[in-house]
Design a protein around this motif. Sequence first.
Motif, PDB file in Angstrom:
ATOM      1  N   ASN A  29       0.641  -1.243   0.047  1.00  0.00           N
ATOM      2  CA  ASN A  29       0.012  -0.028  -0.092  1.00  0.00           C
ATOM      3  C   ASN A  29       0.827   1.175  -0.031  1.00  0.00           C
ATOM      4  O   ASN A  29       0.345   2.383   0.329  1.00  0.00           O
ATOM      5  CB  ASN A  29      -0.989   0.018   1.241  1.00  0.00           C
ATOM      6  CG  ASN A  29      -0.143  -0.113   2.478  1.00  0.00           C
ATOM      7  OD1 ASN A  29       0.947  -0.228   2.481  1.00  0.00           O
ATOM      8  ND2 ASN A  29      -0.967   0.219   3.518  1.00  0.00           N
ATOM      9  N   ASN A  31       3.640   3.798  -1.916  1.00  0.00           N
ATOM     10  CA  ASN A  31       3.796   4.396  -3.387  1.00  0.00           C
ATOM     11  C   ASN A  31       5.337   4.318  -3.608  1.00  0.00           C
ATOM     12  O   ASN A  31       5.978   4.062  -2.512  1.00  0.00           O
ATOM     13  CB  ASN A  31       3.222   5.788  -3.771  1.00  0.00           C
ATOM     14  CG  ASN A  31       3.653   6.995  -2.596  1.00  0.00           C
ATOM     15  OD1 ASN A  31       5.054   6.788  -2.512  1.00  0.00           O
ATOM     16  ND2 ASN A  31       2.867   7.956  -2.207  1.00  0.00           N
ATOM     17  N   GLU A  34       7.175   6.153  -1.101  1.00  0.00           N
ATOM     18  CA  GLU A  34       7.303   5.614   0.334  1.00  0.00           C
ATOM     19  C   GLU A  34       8.012   4.287   0.346  1.00  0.00           C
ATOM     20  O   GLU A  34       8.683   4.158   1.321  1.00  0.00           O
ATOM     21  CB  GLU A  34       5.792   5.266   0.842  1.00  0.00           C
ATOM     22  CG  GLU A  34       4.988   6.749   0.797  1.00  0.00           C
ATOM     23  CD  GLU A  34       3.596   6.549   1.245  1.00  0.00           C
ATOM     24  OE1 GLU A  34       2.843   7.090   1.872  1.00  0.00           O
ATOM     25  OE2 GLU A  34       3.075   5.385   0.410  1.00  0.00           O
ATOM     26  N   THR A  48      10.515  -1.083  -8.387  1.00  0.00           N
ATOM     27  CA  THR A  48       9.835  -0.134  -9.346  1.00  0.00           C
ATOM     28  C   THR A  48      10.454   0.049 -10.850  1.00  0.00           C
ATOM     29  O   THR A  48       9.974   1.014 -11.602  1.00  0.00           O
ATOM     30  CB  THR A  48       9.416   1.062  -8.563  1.00  0.00           C
ATOM     31  OG1 THR A  48      10.703   1.806  -8.259  1.00  0.00           O
ATOM     32  CG2 THR A  48       8.818   0.898  -7.178  1.00  0.00           C
ATOM     33  N   ARG A  57      -2.689  -0.504 -10.174  1.00  0.00           N
ATOM     34  CA  ARG A  57      -3.303   0.212  -9.045  1.00  0.00           C
ATOM     35  C   ARG A  57      -4.608  -0.479  -8.777  1.00  0.00           C
ATOM     36  O   ARG A  57      -5.591  -0.294  -9.757  1.00  0.00           O
ATOM     37  CB  ARG A  57      -3.409   1.755  -9.346  1.00  0.00           C
ATOM     38  CG  ARG A  57      -3.973   2.580  -8.199  1.00  0.00           C
ATOM     39  CD  ARG A  57      -3.896   4.132  -8.480  1.00  0.00           C
ATOM     40  NE  ARG A  57      -2.335   4.227  -8.610  1.00  0.00           N
ATOM     41  CZ  ARG A  57      -1.678   4.579  -7.503  1.00  0.00           C
ATOM     42  NH1 ARG A  57      -2.187   4.604  -6.597  1.00  0.00           N
ATOM     43  NH2 ARG A  57      -0.268   5.168  -7.858  1.00  0.00           N
TER      44      ARG A  57
END
Length: 71
Positions: A29, A31, A34, A48, A57
């Motif tokens: 949860n 991004n 974060e 990522t 998403r």
Amino acid sequence: MIPNVTKESLFAIADQRNTSRLATVYISNLNADELTERYGERIASRITDASITKAIRFTGDSLRGSKEKNR
């Protein structure tokens, strides 16, 4: 973090799977910013990496929250 799993262990797993071009599912949860803040640039960049990552998403209301309200 998962108990008893260090950042170095997480990096080793992510790096090995990326290097081997193996599919890996990461669920979070957090991004991208974060992820970087919590796990560091090395781990976040492997998770990522747009050249090998497809981010999906999910939107909508949390089922977890509605289940807790119904108790």
